[in-house]
Each structure stands twice: as C-alpha cells, then as structure tokens.
Design a protein around this motif. Sequence first.
Motif, short mmCIF file in Angstrom:
data_model
loop_
_atom_site.label_atom_id
_atom_site.label_comp_id
_atom_site.label_asym_id
_atom_site.label_seq_id
_atom_site.Cartn_x
_atom_site.Cartn_y
_atom_site.Cartn_z
N VAL A 9 24.36 50.21 36.71
CA VAL A 9 24.48 50.14 38.15
C VAL A 9 24.94 51.51 38.63
CG1 VAL A 9 25.70 49.04 40.06
CG2 VAL A 9 25.10 47.70 38.05
N ASP A 10 24.33 51.97 39.70
CA ASP A 10 24.67 53.27 40.26
C ASP A 10 26.12 53.28 40.71
OD1 ASP A 10 24.20 55.86 41.15
OD2 ASP A 10 23.65 55.16 43.16
N LEU A 11 26.84 54.34 40.43
CA LEU A 11 28.26 54.45 40.75
C LEU A 11 28.50 54.33 42.26
CD1 LEU A 11 31.03 54.94 39.42
CD2 LEU A 11 30.69 57.36 39.82
N LEU A 17 35.85 49.86 40.59
CA LEU A 17 35.64 50.93 39.63
C LEU A 17 36.66 50.83 38.50
CD1 LEU A 17 35.38 53.82 42.22
CD2 LEU A 17 33.48 52.69 41.09
N THR A 18 36.25 51.25 37.31
CA THR A 18 37.20 51.38 36.22
C THR A 18 38.03 52.64 36.47
OG1 THR A 18 35.72 52.69 34.83
CG2 THR A 18 35.62 50.28 34.58
N ALA A 40 47.51 53.36 47.00
CA ALA A 40 46.53 52.78 47.92
C ALA A 40 46.49 51.26 47.84
CB ALA A 40 45.15 53.34 47.61
N ASN A 41 47.30 50.67 46.95
CA ASN A 41 47.28 49.21 46.70
C ASN A 41 45.88 48.73 46.36
OD1 ASN A 41 50.06 48.79 47.18
ND2 ASN A 41 49.67 48.82 49.38
N ALA A 42 45.19 49.50 45.53
CA ALA A 42 43.80 49.22 45.19
C ALA A 42 43.64 48.61 43.80
CB ALA A 42 42.98 50.50 45.28
N ARG A 43 44.73 48.37 43.10
CA ARG A 43 44.68 47.87 41.72
C ARG A 43 44.36 46.38 41.69
NH1 ARG A 43 48.32 49.33 36.77
NH2 ARG A 43 47.98 47.50 35.49
N ILE A 44 43.36 46.03 40.89
CA ILE A 44 42.97 44.64 40.69
C ILE A 44 42.94 44.38 39.19
CG2 ILE A 44 41.12 42.95 40.99
CD1 ILE A 44 40.26 44.58 43.46
N LYS A 48 42.90 41.50 31.07
CA LYS A 48 43.52 42.75 30.64
C LYS A 48 42.90 43.97 31.31
CE LYS A 48 44.94 41.25 26.07
NZ LYS A 48 44.84 41.52 24.62
N ARG A 49 41.78 43.76 31.98
CA ARG A 49 41.08 44.88 32.62
C ARG A 49 41.75 45.28 33.92
NH1 ARG A 49 35.01 44.10 33.42
NH2 ARG A 49 35.13 46.35 33.57
N VAL A 50 41.76 46.56 34.20
CA VAL A 50 42.28 47.08 35.47
C VAL A 50 41.11 47.72 36.20
CG1 VAL A 50 43.84 48.71 36.58
CG2 VAL A 50 44.58 47.46 34.54
#
Length: 66
Positions: A9-11, A17-18, A40-44, A48-50
């Motif tokens: 998939v195109d970035l 995003l990883t 930015a409170n963007a962490r999901i 175990k994946r971030v």
Amino acid sequence: MNATRKFSVDLDSKILLTTEELQSLLGCGRASTVRIGTEANARICVGKRVLWCREKVKKYIASISV
C-alpha cells in the motif's frame, strides 16, 4: 503465532503508520519520532503493535510550526 502480513500500500494512502514509516515521513530519528507522536496523542496500540495516526501528527506539526 501468525506473522504480520505486509501489503503493498502506498505510504501516502495509509491512515496509520508504523514507527519506522513515521520516521521516514518526518525525516528524524526514532526517539524524536516517538516524542512527536506521543505529544500529538497519536499513539494507537493494537496488541503489541504500536501504530501512529497520521492526521494527528500532521495537525500537531502544523500547530507547533512558526
């Protein structure tokens, strides 16, 4: 345990995003990338994946730029 599948998939079209992808997008190191993403409170976390929300990071960068 199943390995994570990789899709071509195109970035530019990704919503999440990883850390490595966000690093390349921001052009900075891992520590700076994680700091920017966290501020930015963007962490999901998915298991175990971030992953990082692209839109939140973009809005945060726009808000701190002079």
